[in-house]
Design a protein around this motif. Structure first.
Motif, PDB file in Angstrom:
ATOM      1  N   ASP A   1       0.802  -1.220   0.000  1.00 53.96           N
ATOM      2  CA  ASP A   1       0.000   0.000   0.000  1.00 53.96           C
ATOM      3  C   ASP A   1       0.836   1.271   0.000  1.00 53.96           C
ATOM      4  O   ASP A   1       0.299   2.360  -0.209  1.00 53.96           O
ATOM      5  CB  ASP A   1      -0.930   0.007   1.218  1.00 53.96           C
ATOM      6  N   ALA A   2       2.136   1.159   0.256  1.00 48.96           N
ATOM      7  CA  ALA A   2       3.045   2.300   0.198  1.00 48.96           C
ATOM      8  C   ALA A   2       4.471   1.767   0.240  1.00 48.96           C
ATOM      9  O   ALA A   2       4.732   0.683   0.763  1.00 48.96           O
ATOM     10  CB  ALA A   2       2.806   3.268   1.353  1.00 48.96           C
TER      11      ALA A   2
ATOM     12  N   HIS B   1       1.035   4.395   8.836  1.00 53.56           N
ATOM     13  CA  HIS B   1      -0.377   4.499   9.214  1.00 53.56           C
ATOM     14  C   HIS B   1      -0.927   5.886   8.884  1.00 53.56           C
ATOM     15  O   HIS B   1      -2.025   6.003   8.307  1.00 53.56           O
ATOM     16  CB  HIS B   1      -0.538   4.215  10.706  1.00 53.56           C
TER      17      HIS B   1
ATOM     18  N   ASP C   1      -1.249   6.362   5.137  1.00 47.48           N
ATOM     19  CA  ASP C   1      -2.379   5.598   4.617  1.00 47.48           C
ATOM     20  C   ASP C   1      -3.711   6.246   4.992  1.00 47.48           C
ATOM     21  O   ASP C   1      -4.603   6.386   4.150  1.00 47.48           O
ATOM     22  CB  ASP C   1      -2.318   4.175   5.159  1.00 47.48           C
ATOM     23  N   GLN C   2      -3.861   6.656   6.251  1.00 47.00           N
ATOM     24  CA  GLN C   2      -5.120   7.229   6.716  1.00 47.00           C
ATOM     25  C   GLN C   2      -5.447   8.554   6.031  1.00 47.00           C
ATOM     26  O   GLN C   2      -6.616   8.844   5.754  1.00 47.00           O
ATOM     27  CB  GLN C   2      -5.079   7.419   8.235  1.00 47.00           C
ATOM     28  N   LEU C   3      -4.428   9.351   5.733  1.00 46.62           N
ATOM     29  CA  LEU C   3      -4.646  10.638   5.076  1.00 46.62           C
ATOM     30  C   LEU C   3      -4.666  10.516   3.560  1.00 46.62           C
ATOM     31  O   LEU C   3      -4.839  11.513   2.864  1.00 46.62           O
ATOM     32  CB  LEU C   3      -3.568  11.631   5.509  1.00 46.62           C
ATOM     33  N   LYS C   4      -4.484   9.297   3.057  1.00 49.53           N
ATOM     34  CA  LYS C   4      -4.510   9.034   1.617  1.00 49.53           C
ATOM     35  C   LYS C   4      -3.517   9.941   0.870  1.00 49.53           C
ATOM     36  O   LYS C   4      -3.829  10.538  -0.180  1.00 49.53           O
ATOM     37  CB  LYS C   4      -5.927   9.190   1.066  1.00 49.53           C
ATOM     38  N   LEU C   5      -2.300  10.024   1.416  1.00 46.36           N
ATOM     39  CA  LEU C   5      -1.260  10.821   0.786  1.00 46.36           C
ATOM     40  C   LEU C   5      -0.708  10.095  -0.439  1.00 46.36           C
ATOM     41  O   LEU C   5      -0.804   8.872  -0.558  1.00 46.36           O
ATOM     42  CB  LEU C   5      -0.135  11.093   1.787  1.00 46.36           C
ATOM     43  N   TRP C   6      -0.098  10.873  -1.316  1.00 50.15           N
ATOM     44  CA  TRP C   6       0.543  10.312  -2.507  1.00 50.15           C
ATOM     45  C   TRP C   6       2.059  10.269  -2.342  1.00 50.15           C
ATOM     46  O   TRP C   6       2.703   9.330  -2.803  1.00 50.15           O
ATOM     47  CB  TRP C   6       0.227  11.169  -3.735  1.00 50.15           C
TER      48      TRP C   6
ATOM     49  N   SER D   1       2.887   6.452  -2.585  1.00 53.40           N
ATOM     50  CA  SER D   1       1.776   5.534  -2.841  1.00 53.40           C
ATOM     51  C   SER D   1       2.130   4.733  -4.090  1.00 53.40           C
ATOM     52  O   SER D   1       2.983   5.148  -4.888  1.00 53.40           O
ATOM     53  CB  SER D   1       0.480   6.306  -3.077  1.00 53.40           C
TER      54      SER D   1
ATOM     55  N   LYS E   1      -1.892  16.307  -0.705  1.00 54.12           N
ATOM     56  CA  LYS E   1      -1.488  14.944  -1.068  1.00 54.12           C
ATOM     57  C   LYS E   1       0.014  14.718  -0.887  1.00 54.12           C
ATOM     58  O   LYS E   1       0.469  13.580  -0.959  1.00 54.12           O
ATOM     59  CB  LYS E   1      -1.885  14.636  -2.515  1.00 54.12           C
TER      60      LYS E   1
END
Length: 252
Positions: free
Chosen positions: A83-84, A104, A107-112, A151, A185
């Motif tokens: 996932d990253a 974590h 992932d939770q903040l949906k960063l790129w 990501s 992002k």
């Protein structure tokens, strides 16, 4: 050749080029609780030195970022299981708890694209990378090549730039442009600072580069990459690199 031990069990992946003074064993403590697999690409001369420290292992000479591009290409479909992916320099001091939390938050903040902030006693190039004690993250349009976190989609977009030059200088300015400078992002993750333990440009991998590879100079490579991608340092960052917003801790 990539040597893989067992099967992938964790959500995240750390890939690092490491030498004889690598700090990566700090990253594995406490090993029981880590949420990431580890790929070590050893550039030293003691064959098999770290083979038992990681899930993936290879040995090769050469510059950090062009070799990273080769590794990403060789891993191929296996990278889609993660996932990253984080690419820290081997002189980064941290532990598994901190890395777990970094992944974590990412992932939770949906960063790129992101990086852990640096502790105040770290060697640094850019002031923005030093930890802000008031924030969990600061959104930016910049992260540094020292320890970037991608990501899967961002890695696919940015990976072709990894071999733009020998040193890697300047490609960190290219990544945000390739991602179209998205808001909220790209970030410095202040909640999980790491310590950079060696002076910038003095790491063992840099020192092992040949005289031929050091010409043109890193500053000239930096300038060339920005010109190639039509990035003006002064117009893009007229007041220096700075955060554009952030998520603060709740202080009560």
């Amino acid at each position: 050749m990539i040597h893989q031990k067992g099967t992938k069990k964790r959500r995240f992946l750390v890939i690092a080029r490491v030498g004889d003074e690598s700090l990566h064993r700090q990253w594995l403590y406490p090993n029981t609780f880590r949420n990431f697999d580890l790929y070590l690409s050893y550039y030293g001369s003691d064959s098999g030195r770290y083979k038992n420290d990681c899930e993936y292992y290879s040995e090769t000479k050469g510059p950090r970022w062009p070799v990273y591009k080769e590794i990403v290409e060789q891993l191929g479909e296996r990278l889609r299981e993660y996932d990253a992916v984080w690419f820290p320099a081997d002189d980064i001091s941290t532990d598994a708890y901190n890395i777990n939390l970094m992944f974590h938050i990412f992932d939770q903040l949906k960063l790129w694209l992101a990086q852990p902030a640096l502790t105040k006693d770290s060697f640094k190039s850019w002031n923005i990378t030093i930890q802000s004690l008031d924030h969990i993250v600061r959104y930016t349009h910049f992260v540094e090549i020292m320890a970037p976190l991608f990501s899967p989609a961002a890695l696919q977009i940015c990976c072709p730039s990894f071999d733009a030059n020998y040193s890697g200088w300047g490609i960190d300015f290219v990544w945000p442009k390739l991602l179209n400078y998205p808001d909220n992002k790209i970030a410095m993750i202040d909640a999980t600072p790491v310590r950079h333990t060696r002076p910038v440009g003095k790491g063992n991998l840099v020192q092992n580069q040949s005289a031929e590879s050091a010409d043109p100079s890193r500053k000239e490579q930096f300038k060339s990459v920005l010109e190639q991608h039509q990035i003006s340092f002064q117009s893009q960052y007229p007041n220096g690199i700075k955060a554009i917003s952030g998520i603060k801790f709740c202080l009560s």
